[in-house]
Design a protein around this motif. Structure first.
Motif, short mmCIF file in Angstrom:
data_model
loop_
_atom_site.label_atom_id
_atom_site.label_comp_id
_atom_site.label_asym_id
_atom_site.label_seq_id
_atom_site.Cartn_x
_atom_site.Cartn_y
_atom_site.Cartn_z
N GLY A 66 37.36 42.69 60.08
CA GLY A 66 36.29 42.76 59.09
C GLY A 66 36.37 44.06 58.30
O GLY A 66 36.28 44.07 57.07
N VAL A 67 36.54 45.15 59.01
CA VAL A 67 36.61 46.46 58.34
C VAL A 67 37.78 46.49 57.36
O VAL A 67 37.64 46.88 56.20
CB VAL A 67 36.75 47.59 59.39
CG1 VAL A 67 37.07 48.91 58.70
CG2 VAL A 67 35.46 47.70 60.19
N GLN A 113 37.24 43.85 54.36
CA GLN A 113 36.20 44.22 53.41
C GLN A 113 36.61 45.43 52.58
O GLN A 113 36.27 45.52 51.40
CB GLN A 113 34.87 44.47 54.13
CG GLN A 113 34.23 43.22 54.70
CD GLN A 113 34.05 42.15 53.64
OE1 GLN A 113 33.71 42.44 52.49
NE2 GLN A 113 34.30 40.91 54.01
N ASN A 114 37.32 46.36 53.19
CA ASN A 114 37.77 47.51 52.41
C ASN A 114 38.82 47.12 51.37
O ASN A 114 38.81 47.63 50.25
CB ASN A 114 38.31 48.60 53.33
CG ASN A 114 37.18 49.49 53.84
OD1 ASN A 114 36.48 50.10 53.07
ND2 ASN A 114 36.99 49.49 55.15
N LEU A 129 36.90 45.45 48.63
CA LEU A 129 36.19 46.45 47.84
C LEU A 129 37.13 47.07 46.81
O LEU A 129 36.79 47.19 45.64
CB LEU A 129 35.64 47.54 48.76
CG LEU A 129 35.02 48.75 48.05
CD1 LEU A 129 33.56 48.48 47.76
CD2 LEU A 129 35.15 50.02 48.87
N ARG A 163 38.11 44.51 44.05
CA ARG A 163 37.02 44.27 43.10
C ARG A 163 36.81 45.47 42.20
O ARG A 163 36.57 45.34 41.00
CB ARG A 163 35.73 43.96 43.87
CG ARG A 163 35.68 42.58 44.45
CD ARG A 163 34.28 42.19 44.86
NE ARG A 163 33.79 43.04 45.92
CZ ARG A 163 33.58 42.62 47.17
NH1 ARG A 163 33.80 41.38 47.50
NH2 ARG A 163 33.13 43.45 48.08
N GLN A 164 36.91 46.66 42.80
CA GLN A 164 36.72 47.88 42.04
C GLN A 164 37.80 48.00 40.97
O GLN A 164 37.53 48.29 39.81
CB GLN A 164 36.77 49.06 43.00
CG GLN A 164 36.15 50.33 42.46
CD GLN A 164 34.65 50.20 42.29
OE1 GLN A 164 34.03 49.35 42.91
NE2 GLN A 164 34.08 51.01 41.44
N PHE A 171 37.21 45.59 38.05
CA PHE A 171 36.15 45.98 37.13
C PHE A 171 36.59 47.16 36.25
O PHE A 171 36.35 47.17 35.05
CB PHE A 171 34.89 46.36 37.91
CG PHE A 171 33.67 46.47 37.04
CD1 PHE A 171 33.00 45.34 36.64
CD2 PHE A 171 33.20 47.70 36.61
CE1 PHE A 171 31.88 45.42 35.83
CE2 PHE A 171 32.09 47.80 35.81
CZ PHE A 171 31.43 46.65 35.42
N GLU A 172 37.24 48.12 36.89
CA GLU A 172 37.71 49.26 36.11
C GLU A 172 38.69 48.80 35.02
O GLU A 172 38.66 49.27 33.90
CB GLU A 172 38.40 50.28 37.02
CG GLU A 172 37.39 51.16 37.74
CD GLU A 172 38.01 51.96 38.87
OE1 GLU A 172 39.23 52.21 38.83
OE2 GLU A 172 37.26 52.33 39.79
N VAL A 176 35.99 35.55 39.91
CA VAL A 176 35.07 35.22 40.99
C VAL A 176 35.75 34.31 42.01
O VAL A 176 35.73 34.56 43.21
CB VAL A 176 33.80 34.55 40.43
CG1 VAL A 176 32.96 33.98 41.56
CG2 VAL A 176 33.00 35.56 39.64
N ASP A 226 37.05 35.31 45.78
CA ASP A 226 36.40 34.55 46.84
C ASP A 226 37.43 33.91 47.77
O ASP A 226 37.28 33.92 48.99
CB ASP A 226 35.50 33.48 46.23
CG ASP A 226 34.59 32.86 47.27
OD1 ASP A 226 33.93 33.64 47.98
OD2 ASP A 226 34.58 31.63 47.39
#
Lengths: 623, 611
Positions: free
Chosen positions: A105-106, A109-110, A113, A116-117, A120-121, A144, A148
């Motif tokens: 999970g860690v 999710q990282n 993150l 996604r970051q 967006f940038e 999206v 996903d």
């Protein structure tokens, strides 16, 4: 595992079926995101192996206990000891399962993150040109959906898949260690199950596609009927419309029943196979026991193995599709990340405060080299002037404005503001001094005040209110329940078109731009709001160089300079009176658009929709 | 339920049993299918329960007794049982699904019928999106309840009871061990459902929030760039992105605690059964076969536990959906046809309002107060007033889109409440504020109110509405498909088709609600022309909500409405002379610039230019 069976056929067929073009490269690049978590990943691998081993060991220990301590005579102490070992194994399994979930999970999710970051940038710097080729809606749904898919894969997929894989391997090792002939017999079900799962999912996928299509028809029909319910009632059409709806509704029912026949058969078929396999093990195992080649305990263990075999087996069918889909998604995301963004020249300096002189010097522009959009456009706007841009649809009006804002750079020629070539300054400093009120009055989710403050985040409440008053928005804002703190929905939901316009005008007033860009709205607002908007715009234009893509007569009449664009060229320029006197394209447009009485209508319709285009077409054919 | 198809709402809703029972009532027409499904369920479940018994026989009487024929026959029995179970399980799933699809079909149809016949006041208060959700998602949830959850619950109960019966008959003591473990399992499952599962919705919300930011950022990209606000956007995205990561990791940790524990409990139960069962076997109170059967029944028992846990949350949601579906079905139409309503004969076009009071559903203020007037056949009426003064209310009462609370609306002396809606509305040609056209051909759209109209009639109506010329410009002419999948029409073109649609009915009474200042100047001009043509062509009584000078100048009678009352009536000249309000409204509310061209000396006609 959010509830229900994680390896159902339903889940398998709902996954997108696609492949990455270059799987190896994409996988390598995706792995690079995982690289900083090497330690965690190694730990997870170890834990998964440990957990799988405990799964394989459990039945073996039970079988051993049955054979050695229960069956021939009995040995309670031995039974207790073996059960103690089993308890330790189960406990180990519990801990291993727990920590593998935590670590995966860690890591997952990282990684997400970061992805996604980065996305967006990247989007912040993508040139607008990118969105000409890739409509915003497409980009959005892709981002999206792709993240996903990767999320599902990294989140639950990896653990389940690794767990199933190692579980399967553990079970196979356990089986072969205890009885090779029995293990060989049991293993025959593996290809059968894989084959059947594949077959079913292919048929089901096809049929479910039909259900999605038919439910889409039902929704579309319904949406139309709800939107048009007043007309339907006014024209007594409800009964006839019902017939149409019922037909689509029935088509959806048939499609669903047919698709469900496949999924309904899947579980029983797999279960029958699993029982057949168990019967095979029991029968063949029994035969082997009778022949003295194996023990009762081994057969008992095998029965347990068979029961545990089917879940991982089906999970493995899912693994393949899911991994493929994730790679395809990742590849598209990387494609986006690799798109070059807008970049200022390395020696770009900030734009000094603008006075407002704008010069277009033989500016040409093409989105696509074979189809130029602007040809050698030259003009000068003095500080404080209002420049109206008119012309038929597709003449290049919006492009001209976009060049000024540096959403694009000219292919040839240059644009100077106060004598500075705008390519030599940073985009941010240039745009910060320009304000735009665009057609749709785009607002963001947030409070009314947030939206007005958008261009000047540090504005005080007084400044916000002053801007709203100047924009004629104060009155309706204070009438709302929470006034300036009223939360707006997505894209300013809850406000009328006209109100959104007024707020975006207030936003521009507060930003206090030196150069103002207006794309006049053509959408319908009521006449009262229309007059509010007009007066607010007049406020806003005062003392600023303003460029207007004009649709309204009052605007063009007052312009200091009207540029008439056609086919990417400025074909006429001057004031309203001058251009009317010339009797050229402008006069024709003006006549057609604003005043020509009935005869125009009879001649109208040489081409399809907007009449302006027809006018232009005729002028051109006359020339 | 194969996999949970919808994430559940954060709070677990209360189950509305009455709504669910009512939903079950819709199964009645498909009772035979449901009965078949139930029989299938019964047989497959029973077969499922007998399987471990056969396994016991194989082990005890076959393997342990070294008896091959027992192994063979019991093995065959096991296969037979499996086949029986498979066939009936399929029948159950297929029939239940078919029955539930039929219910969904029936439900959608009745909702559709209801929605399309509910009066305007209902639709004023509803949003399209919400109604759509009811017909699609809510109906689907109710269907899944009827088709899957209901039978699974019953099946789970049968399995639970049946397995316990078998267990007790084999060995009561060992059964006690299993029964003692079950509460621990249920407790853990309960914890998961109550605390952990709602967290998934929090992630969903965060994810939606994040996607909204991205969506807005993309859609408003020009605004973001124009105001150079990329750093701010990035900052708010980063915040939510980090929150999403933290929440996801938190949930993952919760899962890491609960799920392995859940399986550990099952394993522990197996261990206890083997241990105590082993001791019993050693003491000859139990056979090995029975022990194996016990372990197998344990697996059989866990299934209904999961089913109860997950289905209880699902049933609660399905009941909320059922409630929402029935809310629509139970909505009362405000406008109802009287049982003894008569057909309105062909009308002359005399309209009378007698002391009409009207207010919208849920409103406190009267929209119309004591409105009375008489309009003789053939009169052109213009209704004028400020936004919200009650103009639209007046014209909406004539075709009975709403009913007044007090007073009467009469057409040719008939109270509109005494005639059938069908005959009333087909006597009136109506062009509403928003031009709604339907997907289909232009021809179908014009013939909307009279599907059996001949092509000649359709062309005549289109010509009168000045639509014929542009229609003929399309390659497919009247068969051009418009709407979502077809050709896009401009605002003016749509309006003209809507006018043709009204003209086709050859109405003696026409209502035009034209209170938006439409699109650009060009469209407005076209519409104005078409409206004027229409009114001149139909030779009928007309009510126009006036937006343009030309409408009021051509009107025989102007009704000036203010605050729900008719404050003045007369011709344009009379009102200009007598009413200050009228002058004010003309100045502020009417579309400017369009109607009265003041001669502009600078402007020459093309002919003059050519000369």
């Amino acid at each position: 595992m959010r509830g229900g069976d994680p390896v159902s056929l339903q889940r398998l067929i709902e996954m997108p079926e696609e492949r990455a073009k270059d799987r190896a490269a994409t996988a390598r690049r995706l792995l690079r995101y995982v690289a900083p978590y090497k330690r965690e990943v190694m730990l997870v691998l170890l834990l998964v192996i440990a957990a799988s081993a405990t799964q394989a060991l459990g039945p073996a220990i039970i079988g051993y206990a049955v054979d050695h301590f229960v069956f021939p005579g009995g040995n309670v102490a031995g039974l207790l000891a073996s059960m103690g070992v089993l308890a330790a194994v189960y406990l180990l399994g519990l801990l291993a399962a727990r920590w593998q979930i935590v670590y995966i999970g860690v890591v997952g999710q990282n990684v997400l993150l970061r992805l996604r970051q980065q996305i967006f940038e990247k989007v912040q710097t993508l040139p607008l040109r990118y969105f000409d080729k890739n409509p915003v809606g497409d980009v959005m749904s892709r981002l999206v959906n792709d993240t996903d898919t990767i999320n599902q894969f990294l989140g639950q997929g990896v653990v389940q898949i690794l767990g199933s894989l190692f579980g399967l391997i553990g079970i196979l090792i356990g089986m072969f260690a205890q009885s090779v002939p029995l293990a060989l017999a049991s293993a025959t079900v593996i290809p059968i199950v894989l084959l059947i799962t594949n077959l079913f999912s292919r048929v089901a996928r096809r049929r479910y596609r039909k259900t999605r299509q038919t439910i889409g028809d039902v929704s579309a029909n319904l949406q139309e009927e709800i939107a048009g319910v007043r007309v339907a009632q006014a024209y007594n059409r409800t009964a006839a419309n019902f017939q149409r709806f019922a037909e689509r509704n029935a088509a959806n029912r048939e499609a669903n029943i047919s698709a469900n026949a496949v999924t309904s058969a899947f579980t029983p078929v797999i279960e029958v196979i699993s029982v057949l396999a168990i019967a095979l093990v029991a029968g063949f195992g029994g035969y082997l026991v009778v022949q003295g080649q194996t023990s009762v305990g081994v057969v008992v263990a095998f029965i347990a193995y068979m029961q545990n075999l089917f879940r991982p087996l089906q999970a493995i069918s899912t693994i393949y599709t899911q991994a493929q889909a994730s790679l395809a998604g990742a590849e598209r995301i990387f494609e986006l990340l690799d798109t070059p963004g807008e970049q200022d020249a390395p020696d770009a300096r900030p734009m000094p405060p603008i006075r407002g002189e704008v010069v277009f010097d033989r500016v040409s522009f093409a989105y696509n080299p074979s189809k130029p959009v602007l040809h050698e456009v030259s003009f000068t706007a003095q500080p404080g002037q209002m420049i109206a841009i008119v012309g038929p649809t597709g003449a290049g009006k919006t492009t001209l404005i976009s060049l000024l804002q540096r959403f694009y750079d000219p292919t040839e020629g240059a644009i100077y503001i106060d004598g500075v070539d705008i390519r030599t300054v940073t985009r941010a400093s240039l745009r910060a001094q320009m304000g735009a009120v665009l057609q749709d009055g785009f607002l963001f989710a947030g409070t009314v005040a947030d939206n007005i403050r958008y261009g000047k985040p540090d504005a005080t409440d007084e400044e916000v209110e002053r801007a709203a008053r100047l924009a004629n928005a104060h009155e309706f804002i204070t009438r709302m329940k929470d006034g300036y703190n009223t939360r707006l929905g997505e894209r300013g939901g809850g406000l009328s078109q006209g109100q959104r316009q007024l707020i975006s005008i207030a936003r521009a007033i507060l930003a206090d731009p030196r150069i103002l860009i207006l794309d006049e709205a053509t959408a319908s607002v009521d006449t009262y709001t229309e007059s509010l908007i007009q007066r607010a715009l007049e406020q806003l234009m005062r003392g600023r160089t303003t460029f207007v893509i004009a649709h309204r007569l009052s605007t063009v009449r007052r312009a200091d300079l009207i540029l008439v664009l056609e086919g990417g060229r400025i074909v006429e320029r001057g004031t309203h009176a001058e251009l009317l006197a010339r009797g050229g394209l402008y006069a024709e447009l003006y006549r057609r658009q604003f005043r020509d009485p009935l005869p125009a209508l009879r001649r109208e319709g040489e081409r399809v929709p907007a009449f302006v285009d027809n006018g232009a077409a005729r002028v051109m054919s006359r020339n | 339920m194969r996999s949970d198809p919808h994430p559940s709402p954060a709070a677990r809703p209360r189950t509305n049993t009455r709504a669910l029972m009512r939903a079950m009532g819709y199964l009645r027409p498909h009772a035979w299918m449901m009965l078949g499904a139930f029989v299938g369920l019964l047989i497959s479940t029973t077969a499922n329960l007998f399987a471990p018994q056969l396994l016991r026989i194989i082990i005890d009487n076959g393997i342990a007794a070294r008896n091959l024929s027992v192994i063979a026959s019991a093995g065959l029995g096991l296969v037979g049982l499996a086949l029986t179970r498979g066939v009936f399980e399929f029948l159950q799933a297929y029939l239940a699904e078919a029955a539930s699809q039929n219910v969904a079909y029936d439900l959608r149809n009745v909702i559709f019928n209801k929605i399309t016949t509910l009066s305007f006041s209902y639709h004023d208060q509803q949003q399209t999106g919400q109604l759509l959700t009811r017909v699609t998602s809510d109906v689907e949830l109710v269907r899944q309840f009827l088709g899957q959850a209901l039978l699974r619950l019953i099946g789970a109960a049968i399995v639970l009871i049946g397995a316990l019966v078998f267990l007790v008959r084999m060995n009561a003591l060992l059964t006690l061990v299993i029964v003692l473990v079950l509460p621990a399992f249920l407790g853990l499952l309960g914890r998961f459902l109550r605390f952990v599962r709602p967290l998934f919705n929090v992630t969903q919300q965060k994810l939606a929030e994040l996607n909204t930011i991205l969506q807005e950022n993309l859609a408003g990209i020009r605004v973001v760039r124009a105001f150079a606000r990329e750093p701010f956007e990035l900052q708010r995205y980063t915040r939510v992105n980090t929150e999403l990561k933290d929440i996801s990791i938190n949930i993952n940790n919760q899962l890491a605690i609960t799920f392995p524990l859940l399986f550990f409990v099952v394993n522990a139960a197996t261990l206890l059964v083997v241990l105590s069962g082993g001791v019993l076997v050693i003491n000859a109170h139990l056979t090995v076969g029975e022990l194996v059967a016990f372990v197998n029944y344990l697996a059989v028992l866990i299934q209904p536990m999961f089913a109860f846990g997950f289905l209880s949350a699902f049933v609660a949601r399905a009941s909320v959906s059922a409630e929402r579906v029935f809310e629509v079905l139970d909505a009362e139409s405000e406008v109802k046809e009287k049982p003894d309503a008569v057909r309105l004969p062909p009308i002359q076009g005399r309209v009378e309002f007698r002391n009409v009071w009207f207010k919208f559903a849920g409103a406190e203020r009267w929209a119309l107060q004591d409105v009375s007037f008489v309009v003789e056949p053939g009169t052109k009426v213009a209704v004028v007033g400020r936004t919200g003064s009650g103009k639209s209310s007046i014209v909406n009462l004539i075709p009975r889109f709403y009913d007044p609370q007090r007073g009467q609306v009469l057409i040719d002396g008939y109270d509109v409440k005494d005639v059938t809606l069908d005959s009333l509305r087909s006597s009136i040609g109506i062009v509403l504020q928003d031009t709604v056209l339907f997907s289909g051909t232009i021809r179908e759209n014009i013939a909307y109110g009279k599907p059996d109209a001949t092509m000649e009639e359709i062309i005549a109506a289109a010509k009168a509405a000045q639509a014929h010329d542009f229609i003929m410009q399309f390659p497919d002419g009247y068969d051009t498909i418009i709407g979502e999948r077809g050709v896009g029409l401009s605002g003016g073109q749509k309006q003209r088709i809507a006018i043709a649609r009204a003209l086709l009915l050859k109405p003696r009474l026409v209502i035009l609600d034209d209170s938006t200042s439409a699109v650009d100047a060009e469209t407005e001009y076209q519409i104005q022309q078409a409206l004027e043509t229409m009114l001149n062509a139909c030779n009928c009584t007309s009510f126009v909500i006036a937006q343009r000078l030309s409408s009021v100048r051509n009107a025989d009678l102007i009704l000036l409405v203010d605050d729900g009352r008719i404050v003045a009536q007369g011709t344009h000249e009379e009102l200009l002379r007598d009413s200050a309000l009228y002058g004010e409204i003309l100045d502020t509310q009417f579309a400017p610039d369009l109607v009265e061209p003041t001669p502009d000396p600078a402007l020459k006609t093309p002919a003059e230019v050519a000369a």
